[in-house]
Design a protein around this motif. Structure first.
Motif, PDB file in Angstrom:
ATOM      1  N   THR A  42       0.810  -1.228   0.000  1.00 51.62           N
ATOM      2  CA  THR A  42       0.000   0.000   0.000  1.00 51.62           C
ATOM      3  C   THR A  42       0.838   1.271   0.000  1.00 51.62           C
ATOM      4  O   THR A  42       0.286   2.353   0.155  1.00 51.62           O
ATOM      5  CB  THR A  42      -0.952   0.029   1.225  1.00 51.62           C
ATOM      6  OG1 THR A  42      -0.176   0.211   2.433  1.00 51.62           O
ATOM      7  CG2 THR A  42      -1.775  -1.231   1.334  1.00 51.62           C
ATOM      8  N   LEU A  43       2.147   1.151  -0.156  1.00 51.67           N
ATOM      9  CA  LEU A  43       3.009   2.324  -0.035  1.00 51.67           C
ATOM     10  C   LEU A  43       2.644   3.391  -1.056  1.00 51.67           C
ATOM     11  O   LEU A  43       2.575   4.583  -0.732  1.00 51.67           O
ATOM     12  CB  LEU A  43       4.477   1.924  -0.208  1.00 51.67           C
ATOM     13  CG  LEU A  43       5.504   3.053  -0.130  1.00 51.67           C
ATOM     14  CD1 LEU A  43       5.429   3.771   1.213  1.00 51.67           C
ATOM     15  CD2 LEU A  43       6.909   2.522  -0.363  1.00 51.67           C
ATOM     16  N   ARG A  44       2.400   2.988  -2.286  1.00 48.34           N
ATOM     17  CA  ARG A  44       2.151   3.954  -3.355  1.00 48.34           C
ATOM     18  C   ARG A  44       0.864   4.744  -3.126  1.00 48.34           C
ATOM     19  O   ARG A  44       0.792   5.937  -3.394  1.00 48.34           O
ATOM     20  CB  ARG A  44       2.070   3.209  -4.695  1.00 48.34           C
ATOM     21  CG  ARG A  44       2.175   4.089  -5.909  1.00 48.34           C
ATOM     22  CD  ARG A  44       1.890   3.283  -7.163  1.00 48.34           C
ATOM     23  NE  ARG A  44       2.649   2.062  -7.207  1.00 48.34           N
ATOM     24  CZ  ARG A  44       3.857   1.946  -7.751  1.00 48.34           C
ATOM     25  NH1 ARG A  44       4.429   2.995  -8.282  1.00 48.34           N
ATOM     26  NH2 ARG A  44       4.485   0.782  -7.758  1.00 48.34           N
ATOM     27  N   ALA A 313      14.062   1.479  -6.815  1.00 49.01           N
ATOM     28  CA  ALA A 313      15.249   2.185  -7.303  1.00 49.01           C
ATOM     29  C   ALA A 313      14.877   3.563  -7.841  1.00 49.01           C
ATOM     30  O   ALA A 313      15.620   4.542  -7.661  1.00 49.01           O
ATOM     31  CB  ALA A 313      15.944   1.361  -8.382  1.00 49.01           C
ATOM     32  N   ALA A 314      13.725   3.647  -8.488  1.00 54.89           N
ATOM     33  CA  ALA A 314      13.273   4.926  -9.030  1.00 54.89           C
ATOM     34  C   ALA A 314      12.696   5.829  -7.955  1.00 54.89           C
ATOM     35  O   ALA A 314      12.587   7.041  -8.149  1.00 54.89           O
ATOM     36  CB  ALA A 314      12.225   4.688 -10.122  1.00 54.89           C
ATOM     37  N   GLY A 315      12.327   5.233  -6.808  1.00 57.41           N
ATOM     38  CA  GLY A 315      11.680   5.984  -5.738  1.00 57.41           C
ATOM     39  C   GLY A 315      10.177   5.831  -5.871  1.00 57.41           C
ATOM     40  O   GLY A 315       9.586   6.391  -6.802  1.00 57.41           O
ATOM     41  N   VAL A 316       9.581   5.038  -5.002  1.00 58.71           N
ATOM     42  CA  VAL A 316       8.138   4.798  -5.100  1.00 58.71           C
ATOM     43  C   VAL A 316       7.400   6.112  -4.894  1.00 58.71           C
ATOM     44  O   VAL A 316       7.514   6.745  -3.845  1.00 58.71           O
ATOM     45  CB  VAL A 316       7.678   3.749  -4.061  1.00 58.71           C
ATOM     46  CG1 VAL A 316       6.163   3.552  -4.144  1.00 58.71           C
ATOM     47  CG2 VAL A 316       8.388   2.418  -4.297  1.00 58.71           C
ATOM     48  N   ARG A 317       6.646   6.504  -5.889  1.00 61.38           N
ATOM     49  CA  ARG A 317       5.947   7.789  -5.839  1.00 61.38           C
ATOM     50  C   ARG A 317       4.645   7.637  -5.055  1.00 61.38           C
ATOM     51  O   ARG A 317       3.821   6.776  -5.357  1.00 61.38           O
ATOM     52  CB  ARG A 317       5.648   8.271  -7.256  1.00 61.38           C
ATOM     53  CG  ARG A 317       4.956   9.626  -7.332  1.00 61.38           C
ATOM     54  CD  ARG A 317       4.833  10.088  -8.773  1.00 61.38           C
ATOM     55  NE  ARG A 317       4.086  11.338  -8.866  1.00 61.38           N
ATOM     56  CZ  ARG A 317       2.764  11.395  -8.987  1.00 61.38           C
ATOM     57  NH1 ARG A 317       2.047  10.277  -9.011  1.00 61.38           N
ATOM     58  NH2 ARG A 317       2.148  12.558  -9.068  1.00 61.38           N
ATOM     59  N   ILE A 318       4.468   8.471  -4.042  1.00 62.57           N
ATOM     60  CA  ILE A 318       3.269   8.415  -3.220  1.00 62.57           C
ATOM     61  C   ILE A 318       2.157   9.170  -3.942  1.00 62.57           C
ATOM     62  O   ILE A 318       2.254  10.377  -4.168  1.00 62.57           O
ATOM     63  CB  ILE A 318       3.501   9.021  -1.824  1.00 62.57           C
ATOM     64  CG1 ILE A 318       4.791   8.451  -1.214  1.00 62.57           C
ATOM     65  CG2 ILE A 318       2.302   8.775  -0.929  1.00 62.57           C
ATOM     66  CD1 ILE A 318       4.804   6.957  -1.072  1.00 62.57           C
TER      67      ILE A 318
END
Length: 332
Positions: A42-44, A313-318
């Motif tokens: 659920t991070l995104r 690696a790309a940075g999970v975008r919220i």
């Protein structure tokens, strides 16, 4: 040398004093497992899950019902989770601060185990002196230095082969209020046999054994993962465990220069194995989490999405959050 597993936090403190992530422990703590589960799926979206579904998922990971409910309650008090109620139904989601913190931590895990840039032969030295009565400040500084990839060569003198970045400088300023000095330079070898080389701040043999143990533990799982034989709760358990194990390596081996490490260093094989297991189990694990949540809801679960190592690696975008009331369904 202090054990590298003494790092105080799973991920770094972003400066928000209201947010306190669970302390690292040997083995998996209920709070740590809960954070990993919510982050993995659920991070995104910061989707809210019924508390009963979270308890069920933790039960599949070996956490008792009482332990799961206690973990959820404590994470909410720490500011890691936000709770909401609809009648007798309770749901929880990651707080915005926790989600941002965990996204940064995931990015660090992947980039810190990727191929390092060629080393220039220089070391960054952080020397600090804090009175004994500032024990909390000393502990926070050491935890932050460990997270930044430093290790104690001597008490009050920590080193890293990498340059100190601007964000890291700002973090150290906040923690020390000037009681720190930073240098960068080359080691001057001494003729005496008793001198200590900077690389000895890390226990190279212990790190290598940790890599070997990781490879022994997870290599046999590759064929079942590739064939789709790992599904359901087993996929979620394995994915959670491989993350909880692998995320220690950037602290143990913070891109130490291969030029001064033993031949055949196992950083890359371990990273490739982690990616194969974690990414290979993303789809079946996501399906199972959706199925568990569906038992306690009467709505769809659009916010449940497993991310991959490439996303990290790309940075999970919220993304914009789903409504705070979360999913409807059975009482939590």
């Amino acid at each position: 040398m202090a054990s590298p597993f003494d790092i105080d936090e799973i991920y770094p403190d972003d400066g928000d004093q209201s947010l306190r992530l669970p302390r690292r422990q040997v083995g998996n703590s209920p709070q740590g497992v809960a954070v990993t589960l919510l982050a993995d799926y659920t991070l995104r979206t910061r989707a809210a899950l019924p508390s009963a579904a979270i308890v069920e998922l933790l039960a599949e990971a070996g956490v008792t019902t009482a332990g799961a409910r206690t973990a959820i309650s404590r994470l909410a008090r720490r500011g890691v989770l936000e709770g909401s109620r609809l009648g007798r139904r309770s749901s929880y989601r990651l707080s915005r601060a926790a989600a941002a913190n965990l996204s940064a931590g995931g990015h660090w895990i992947i980039t810190s185990t990727a191929a390092a840039a060629r080393w220039d032969g220089c070391w960054t030295i952080v020397a600090f002196s804090l009175p004994q009565d500032l024990s909390t400040q000393r502990r926070a500084l050491r935890a932050q230095l460990r997270w930044l990839g430093y290790a104690p060569l001597y008490d009050g003198l920590w080193i890293s082969p990498r340059e100190l970045t601007a964000p890291a400088r700002a973090q150290l300023d906040q923690l020390t209020h000037g009681a720190v000095t930073v240098f960068r330079g080359r080691q001057v070898p001494l003729d005496s046999a008793g001198h200590r080389a900077p690389i000895e701040a890390w226990d190279i043999e212990a790190i290598n054994r940790s890599y070997e143990e990781f490879l022994r533990r997870w290599t046999p799982l590759l064929p079942p993962v590739a064939s789709g034989a790992v599904d359901g709760a087993a996929a979620v358990r394995a994915r959670t465990e491989v993350m909880d194990t692998f995320r220690r390596f950037p602290v143990l081996d913070p891109q130490l220069p291969v030029e001064i490490l033993p031949q055949g260093w196992l950083r890359r094989p371990a990273q490739e194995l982690f990616a194969a297991v974690y990414d290979g189990l993303a789809a079946p694990a996501e399906r199972h989490v959706r199925a568990v949540v569906a038992r306690f809801t009467d709505t769809a679960q659009p916010g449940i999405r497993a991310h991959t190592t490439a996303d990290m690696a790309a940075g999970v975008r919220i993304e914009a959050s789903l409504p705070e009331r979360g999913y409807g369904g059975a009482a939590g």
